[in-house]
Design a protein around this motif. Structure first.
Motif, short mmCIF file in Angstrom:
data_model
loop_
_atom_site.label_atom_id
_atom_site.label_comp_id
_atom_site.label_asym_id
_atom_site.label_seq_id
_atom_site.Cartn_x
_atom_site.Cartn_y
_atom_site.Cartn_z
N ALA A 124 2.80 8.22 -87.83
CA ALA A 124 3.32 8.72 -88.33
C ALA A 124 2.89 10.39 -87.71
O ALA A 124 1.56 10.90 -87.75
N LEU A 125 3.28 11.19 -87.04
CA LEU A 125 3.12 13.20 -87.11
C LEU A 125 3.72 13.16 -87.97
O LEU A 125 4.23 13.29 -88.78
N PRO A 126 3.19 15.06 -88.73
CA PRO A 126 3.56 15.89 -89.24
C PRO A 126 5.07 16.02 -89.21
O PRO A 126 5.43 15.99 -87.38
N SER A 127 5.58 16.34 -89.91
CA SER A 127 7.04 16.16 -89.71
C SER A 127 7.95 17.03 -88.93
O SER A 127 7.04 18.33 -89.15
N GLY A 128 8.46 17.10 -88.05
CA GLY A 128 9.34 18.19 -86.37
C GLY A 128 8.76 18.12 -85.52
O GLY A 128 8.74 18.79 -84.31
N ASP A 129 7.45 17.79 -85.79
CA ASP A 129 6.18 18.27 -84.67
C ASP A 129 6.87 17.46 -82.91
O ASP A 129 6.34 18.63 -82.20
N GLY A 130 7.27 16.27 -83.29
CA GLY A 130 7.76 15.64 -81.59
C GLY A 130 6.85 15.05 -80.98
O GLY A 130 7.15 15.65 -80.23
N PRO A 131 6.17 13.75 -81.21
CA PRO A 131 5.97 13.28 -79.94
C PRO A 131 6.50 13.80 -78.64
O PRO A 131 6.84 12.74 -78.74
N ARG A 132 5.43 13.52 -77.84
CA ARG A 132 6.22 13.45 -76.47
C ARG A 132 5.61 13.36 -75.27
O ARG A 132 5.93 11.35 -75.12
N HIS A 133 4.56 13.44 -75.11
CA HIS A 133 3.69 12.41 -73.83
C HIS A 133 1.93 12.10 -74.62
O HIS A 133 2.09 13.03 -75.49
N PHE A 134 2.31 11.06 -74.36
CA PHE A 134 0.48 10.91 -74.13
C PHE A 134 -0.69 9.59 -73.03
O PHE A 134 0.18 9.96 -72.19
N THR A 135 -2.04 10.29 -73.44
CA THR A 135 -2.83 9.25 -72.31
C THR A 135 -3.67 8.26 -73.18
O THR A 135 -3.83 9.65 -74.00
N PHE A 136 -4.37 7.54 -71.91
CA PHE A 136 -5.19 7.53 -72.65
C PHE A 136 -6.51 7.65 -71.57
O PHE A 136 -6.68 8.29 -70.92
N HIS A 137 -7.44 7.92 -72.15
CA HIS A 137 -8.90 8.65 -71.70
C HIS A 137 -9.33 7.17 -70.69
O HIS A 137 -9.08 6.07 -71.03
N PRO A 138 -10.13 7.33 -69.97
CA PRO A 138 -9.98 6.29 -69.10
C PRO A 138 -11.89 5.17 -69.54
O PRO A 138 -11.03 4.61 -68.97
N ASN A 139 -11.74 5.71 -70.61
CA ASN A 139 -12.67 4.55 -71.05
C ASN A 139 -11.82 3.66 -72.24
O ASN A 139 -12.45 2.78 -72.81
N GLY A 140 -10.57 3.97 -72.57
CA GLY A 140 -9.73 2.85 -72.59
C GLY A 140 -9.91 2.99 -74.80
O GLY A 140 -9.10 2.84 -75.52
N ARG A 141 -11.10 4.10 -75.21
CA ARG A 141 -11.23 4.19 -76.55
C ARG A 141 -10.65 5.30 -77.22
O ARG A 141 -10.46 5.37 -78.24
N TRP A 142 -10.43 6.49 -76.42
CA TRP A 142 -9.44 7.72 -77.13
C TRP A 142 -7.78 7.26 -76.61
O TRP A 142 -7.73 7.50 -75.57
N PHE A 143 -7.08 8.06 -77.28
CA PHE A 143 -6.13 8.43 -76.71
C PHE A 143 -5.26 9.57 -77.35
O PHE A 143 -5.97 9.70 -79.17
N TYR A 144 -4.14 10.43 -76.83
CA TYR A 144 -4.27 11.99 -77.23
C TYR A 144 -2.98 11.87 -76.85
O TYR A 144 -1.75 11.39 -75.80
#
Length: 422
Positions: free
Chosen positions: A263-283
């Motif tokens: 969960a994200l803070p209420s109302g923040d609204g997750p839109r798009h995301f991406t993985f780092h090339p190393n596959g271990r980090w997510f944004y």
């Protein structure tokens, strides 16, 4: 003894003095940069990159937006200069606002943001065959996206056998099979997002923000597999959740993971995301809060663990902004995020632990950057400025991540997405 040596001994060939030899060598050295530049230019011309831009093309687009595009535009990109040269337009009046190509670059798929398809209250997804020599598209078929208002995002599973669709207005995600010839089949799985709605305004929004557009009902915003293909991630803006699914690549079924979401803070609204090339980090990029949240990603269990939250806007910003796209450079050194209303693209340095540090931001030279992309060489970034009817080009500093406007405006009616073929 060779004939040449014999003639030299007889004095039949002219003698070369040391001075004339050195003068010749100097001339060749002076000409070398020009020769190298000519070869580079010739190589660049031979390596021109096919580029497609998807647009809003219907008279009445999503959320009342007017579409001024004509469909899918084909350009030829010069990797030496970044110039986009128009080649052809493939008519599509159904808002082909999101594009993706398969791994072999032989087929292209468009997510069509329309309210009705074949008399049903749903959007659609189209499949095209690509002629690699010319870039021409041939429509293969179009199927329902199984969601009201159409898909705002589509992606392809690493196996190349499935297309995922996130339907914003309907709050659904769907899995569509890809046939042997690239055509799409009817959805084999459709899931309706469910859960409590977030509050408005966003808990983490800048002071004075009125970004309260999408918390009245579920809104699926993006869906994409993790690098392994074992798990699928989707976001729902209104639920303020990043949902995680285990994926059965044999049947196309999505099964809730354990845990099933973060969960994200209420109302923040997750839109798009991406993985780092190393596959271990997510944004994850939040549309209404204008934040970037960094997670550690456990690829064995499909789990996300938050480690940082940072604004996508410069320090001290106050007012309303809606974020749109987030991407990472191929070398994994920098992350880029687009801000609408603020009309900028910000860049962040990625540390050795995956955390972000704000590096700077550049004006997009156009209104409402709906998305952007970095070309395959990594040297240019292109912003699709939806309300300015233009795609603008920026040179990327590979050492600092900074963007510099090239002065190039490419006219395209209501551009929404840009992709490249290599």
């Amino acid at each position: 003894m060779s004939e040449h040596d014999a003639d030299s001994r007889k004095g039949l060939l002219p003698k070369t003095s040391r001075r004339s030899f050195l003068m010749g060598a100097t001339a060749l050295a002076a000409a070398a940069p020009a020769v190298a530049a000519a070869r580079k230019a010739a190589g660049s011309a031979a390596r021109r990159i096919l580029t497609y831009v998807g647009t809003y093309s219907a008279p009445q687009g999503p959320e009342g937006a007017i579409g001024r595009g004509q469909g899918i535009y084909l350009f030829e990109m010069n990797p030496a200069t970044g110039t986009l040269t128009p080649r052809e337009v493939f008519p599509n009046d159904a808002n082909p606002a999101w594009l993706v190509s398969d791994h072999d670059r032989t087929h292209l798929y468009s997510g069509n943001e329309i309210p009705t398809f074949q008399g049903m209250n749903t959007g659609s997804v189209s499949a095209y065959a690509i002629d690699r020599a010319s870039g021409r598209l041939t429509l293969l078929n179009t199927v329902s996206s199984e969601g009201v208002g159409g898909p705002c995002h589509i992606s392809i599973h690493p196996s190349g056998k499935w297309v995922f669709a996130a339907n914003y207005h309907g709050g659904t995600i769907a899995v569509l099979p890809i046939g042997a010839n690239g055509q799409l089949g009817r959805a084999v799985d459709v899931i309706h997002d469910e859960g409590p709605l977030g509050h408005v305004p966003a808990a983490s929004a800048p002071p004075g923000s009125f970004a309260i557009s999408g918390h009245e009902k579920p809104h699926a915003h993006m869906i994409q597999s993790d690098p392994s293909g074992r798990f699928v991630i989707s976001t729902d803006l209104a639920l303020d959740r990043i949902l995680i699914w285990r994926f059965d690549s044999a049947t196309g079924k999505l099964i809730p993971n354990d845990p099933a979401f973060v969960a994200l803070p209420s109302g923040d609204g997750p839109r798009h995301f991406t993985f780092h090339p190393n596959g271990r980090w997510f944004y994850s990029l939040q549309e209404e809060a204008s934040t970037l949240v960094t997670y550690d990603y456990d690829a064995s269990a499909g789990r996300l663990t938050e480690k940082q939250s940072i604004s996508s806007l410069p320090k001290g910003f106050a007012g309303t902004n809606y974020t749109s796209e987030v991407l990472i450079s191929a070398d994994g050194k920098f992350l880029y995020a687009a801000n609408r209303l603020h009309d900028s693209i910000a860049w962040f340095a990625i540390s050795a632990t995956g955390t972000l540090k704000f590096g700077g931001e550049e004006w997009t030279r156009g209104d409402y950057p709906r998305s952007f992309n970095i070309d395959p060489t990594g040297n240019f970034l292109y912003s699709c400025n939806q309300r300015a009817d233009a795609v603008t080009a920026f040179r990327v500093n590979r050492q600092t991540g900074a963007l510099t406007f090239t002065g190039q405006y490419t006219p395209v009616g209501t551009p929404a997405a840009i992709i490249f073929l290599t």
